[in-house]
Write an enzyme that holds these catalytic residues in place. Sequence first.
Site, PDB file in Angstrom:
ATOM      1  N   ILE A 129       9.134  -7.901  12.849  1.00  0.00           N
ATOM      2  CA  ILE A 129       8.714  -6.610  13.403  1.00  0.00           C
ATOM      3  C   ILE A 129       8.120  -6.756  14.802  1.00  0.00           C
ATOM      4  O   ILE A 129       8.210  -5.848  15.611  1.00  0.00           O
ATOM      5  CB  ILE A 129       7.753  -5.866  12.445  1.00  0.00           C
ATOM      6  CG1 ILE A 129       7.683  -4.384  12.819  1.00  0.00           C
ATOM      7  CG2 ILE A 129       6.376  -6.536  12.417  1.00  0.00           C
ATOM      8  CD1 ILE A 129       7.119  -3.499  11.744  1.00  0.00           C
TER       9      ILE A 129
ATOM     10  N   ASN B 141      -5.749  -3.509   7.809  1.00  0.00           N
ATOM     11  CA  ASN B 141      -6.809  -3.337   6.819  1.00  0.00           C
ATOM     12  C   ASN B 141      -7.812  -2.329   7.378  1.00  0.00           C
ATOM     13  O   ASN B 141      -7.715  -1.924   8.533  1.00  0.00           O
ATOM     14  CB  ASN B 141      -7.456  -4.680   6.462  1.00  0.00           C
ATOM     15  CG  ASN B 141      -8.043  -5.371   7.671  1.00  0.00           C
ATOM     16  OD1 ASN B 141      -8.757  -4.775   8.474  1.00  0.00           O
ATOM     17  ND2 ASN B 141      -7.740  -6.651   7.828  1.00  0.00           N
TER      18      ASN B 141
ATOM     19  N   ASP C 167      -0.135  -7.598   9.791  1.00  0.00           N
ATOM     20  CA  ASP C 167      -1.298  -7.373  10.657  1.00  0.00           C
ATOM     21  C   ASP C 167      -1.568  -8.597  11.537  1.00  0.00           C
ATOM     22  O   ASP C 167      -1.713  -8.484  12.753  1.00  0.00           O
ATOM     23  CB  ASP C 167      -2.509  -7.044   9.791  1.00  0.00           C
ATOM     24  CG  ASP C 167      -3.693  -6.486  10.563  1.00  0.00           C
ATOM     25  OD1 ASP C 167      -3.497  -5.972  11.679  1.00  0.00           O
ATOM     26  OD2 ASP C 167      -4.812  -6.563  10.031  1.00  0.00           O
TER      27      ASP C 167
ATOM     28  N   SER D 219       1.936  -1.986   2.280  1.00  0.00           N
ATOM     29  CA  SER D 219       1.290  -2.366   1.018  1.00  0.00           C
ATOM     30  C   SER D 219       2.154  -3.227   0.103  1.00  0.00           C
ATOM     31  O   SER D 219       1.721  -3.573  -0.990  1.00  0.00           O
ATOM     32  CB  SER D 219       0.782  -1.136   0.245  1.00  0.00           C
ATOM     33  OG  SER D 219      -0.256  -0.504   0.956  1.00  0.00           O
TER      34      SER D 219
ATOM     35  N   TYR E 154      -1.031  -6.663  -0.730  1.00  0.00           N
ATOM     36  CA  TYR E 154      -1.673  -5.528  -1.391  1.00  0.00           C
ATOM     37  C   TYR E 154      -1.008  -5.177  -2.717  1.00  0.00           C
ATOM     38  O   TYR E 154      -1.489  -4.334  -3.463  1.00  0.00           O
ATOM     39  CB  TYR E 154      -1.708  -4.316  -0.475  1.00  0.00           C
ATOM     40  CG  TYR E 154      -2.838  -4.343   0.551  1.00  0.00           C
ATOM     41  CD1 TYR E 154      -3.613  -5.481   0.768  1.00  0.00           C
ATOM     42  CD2 TYR E 154      -3.122  -3.220   1.298  1.00  0.00           C
ATOM     43  CE1 TYR E 154      -4.639  -5.484   1.705  1.00  0.00           C
ATOM     44  CE2 TYR E 154      -4.156  -3.215   2.233  1.00  0.00           C
ATOM     45  CZ  TYR E 154      -4.905  -4.354   2.434  1.00  0.00           C
ATOM     46  OH  TYR E 154      -5.917  -4.354   3.357  1.00  0.00           O
TER      47      TYR E 154
END
Length: 168
Positions: free
Chosen positions: A10, A23, A33, A117, A121
């Site tokens: 990405i 987060n 992230d 997620s 997650y």
Amino acid sequence: MRVTAVQGDITRQEVDAVVNAANNGMRGGGGVDGAIHRAGGPAVLEDCIARFPRGLATGDAGWTTAGDLPARWVIHVVGPNRNAGQTDRGLLLSCYRRALTVADEIGARTVAFPLISAGVYGWPKDDAIAAPLEVFAAADTAVQEARIVAFDRATYDLVVAALPGRED
């Protein structure tokens, strides 16, 4: 809006904006992230601190510079952490809706999305793929392309199989 799928990184997408699965603290982390913060350089973190001194709520979105990324902006969203007991699917849907709203506010017409997620997650991958497609199908947005970026081939194949208009 055209929905496409690509297999890749990405942080290398040449789009107006990339979506970061952040987060709540907005200070970098692991997975998508961490990759976005590393590739974007210190400007991304500096802008997160300046624009979001208290972070973001789960399900919300906001934008920062993209720093050294080929994109112009990063749209940060905070997905629900299923492993921590956040099982409300509405929060996941909100991430995609809010990301499109932010994209419209900043004028982004091409946006690259990770599967929010779906990593650490713990959101089930099939629903992590279905959720953005559901939001994109109903969206009233000026975004012209929503690109779902899958890092690995197996996930890419699942995304392609779920895309609307696919002929078997």
